[in-house]
Each structure stands twice: as structure tokens, then as C-alpha cells.
Design an enzyme around this catalytic site. Sequence first.
Site, short mmCIF file in Angstrom:
data_model
loop_
_atom_site.label_atom_id
_atom_site.label_comp_id
_atom_site.label_asym_id
_atom_site.label_seq_id
_atom_site.Cartn_x
_atom_site.Cartn_y
_atom_site.Cartn_z
N ARG A 59 1.05 -1.18 0.01
CA ARG A 59 0.04 -0.01 0.08
C ARG A 59 0.81 1.29 0.10
O ARG A 59 0.27 2.30 -0.44
CB ARG A 59 -0.78 -0.05 0.98
N GLU A 96 3.51 -6.62 13.15
CA GLU A 96 2.51 -6.66 13.98
C GLU A 96 1.81 -8.02 13.89
O GLU A 96 1.46 -8.70 14.95
CB GLU A 96 1.42 -5.76 13.92
#
Length: 171
Positions: A59, A96
Site C-alpha cells: 500500500r 504486528e
Amino acid sequence: MEHLKTKIRHVPDFPKPGILFYDITTLLNDAQGFREMVDGLAAPHVAQRIDQVVGIESRGFILGAAVANRLNAGFVPIRKPGKLPSKTHREDYALEYGVDGLEIHEDALGQGQRVLIVDDVLATGGTAKAAAGLVRRVGGELVGLSFLIELNFLNGRSKLTGEAVHSVLQY
Ligand code: AMP
């Protein structure tokens, strides 16, 4: 810029249980929202003479390329391992939700070129820290990092001490 939050879709338990995924496709397909997003990412850097915007797969490519164009800068991709065709440097990092590596072309930046790193989300900061390391390894001068979304509770900034970190939206 806070109103941009209403255009970002929250997807619980993606890509795995317990992760709340911030889906920006619903912002990107809104022409006004897209433009305001680029405004927000680029604004602090318009007077900084940025030579290259570095975007992190995937992204970060979309956001970074638009910001590069706005700042009259070039664009350089940092990609997942094995995707860039020429000689690369690699750094590994903790995500994460997993572990991965990142690569940059050895000749992606001219010595001393002024660089802005752009990505969609600053979470734990591992990705951004690896990207900063790669930029410096290939001779770039890192001017700052600009994120659309910063997840404050994950304290990614603590991994970026000494860097100029800017985020448009905080959660
Ligand atoms: P981190 O290394 O933990 O800061 O993770 C940042 C990278 O993972 C960015 O490239 C994001 O695209 C992605 N990411 C991490 N957490 C999320 C989330 N909750 N929603 C969307 N993307 C995320």
C-alpha cells in the site's frame, strides 16, 4: 483531516484473529478523500526539497507514488524479498502479525539524496525501522517518515527515535 477516518473501513480479525485491519481501499476509491489523503501526507514536506519518496510494499506504493508526484520527487520501491530484479540489500523485521524481510535495489538512491518514506500504517514500527535502515545503507539522507495512520497503542514511534515522524490520523 479527522473526517477521513469515516472513509476507512475497519475489518476485524484480518488477516488473523485479534487484528483490526484498517482497510484504505474505501478511502482510495473516493476521489476527494484520495486527494485530501495525499494533501495530508505531503503537506509537512513541501518545502523540504525531497528528492525521492520511498514507498513500502504494497500500500506504500499507492500512497508513496502519489506523494512523490505531489512533491515533484522520484519514487523508489522497497519490496518483499525476491521481488526486485536487480542487486538488493535486505533487512529482516518483526511485523504486528508475523516476521518478514524487505529489500531495496543497491543503486536505488544517489548518494546523499533526500528521502521521505511513506506507508499506510505505522503499527509496531518494525517495517518502518527496516525501511529507514535500507535507505541509509544505499546512501540516502532520511528527511522523514509520513504515515496515513498511526496506531498509538503499539508505540511504533519508540522504534523510530531521532526520526521525523508524521502521521495524518491517529488511533
Ligand atoms: P509494523 O511493522 O508493525 O509497524 O506494521 C506496519 C505494516 O503492516 C504496514 O506496512 C501496514 O501496511 C501493515 N499493518 C500493520 N498493522 C496493520 C493494521 N492493523 N491494518 C492495516 N495494515 C497494517
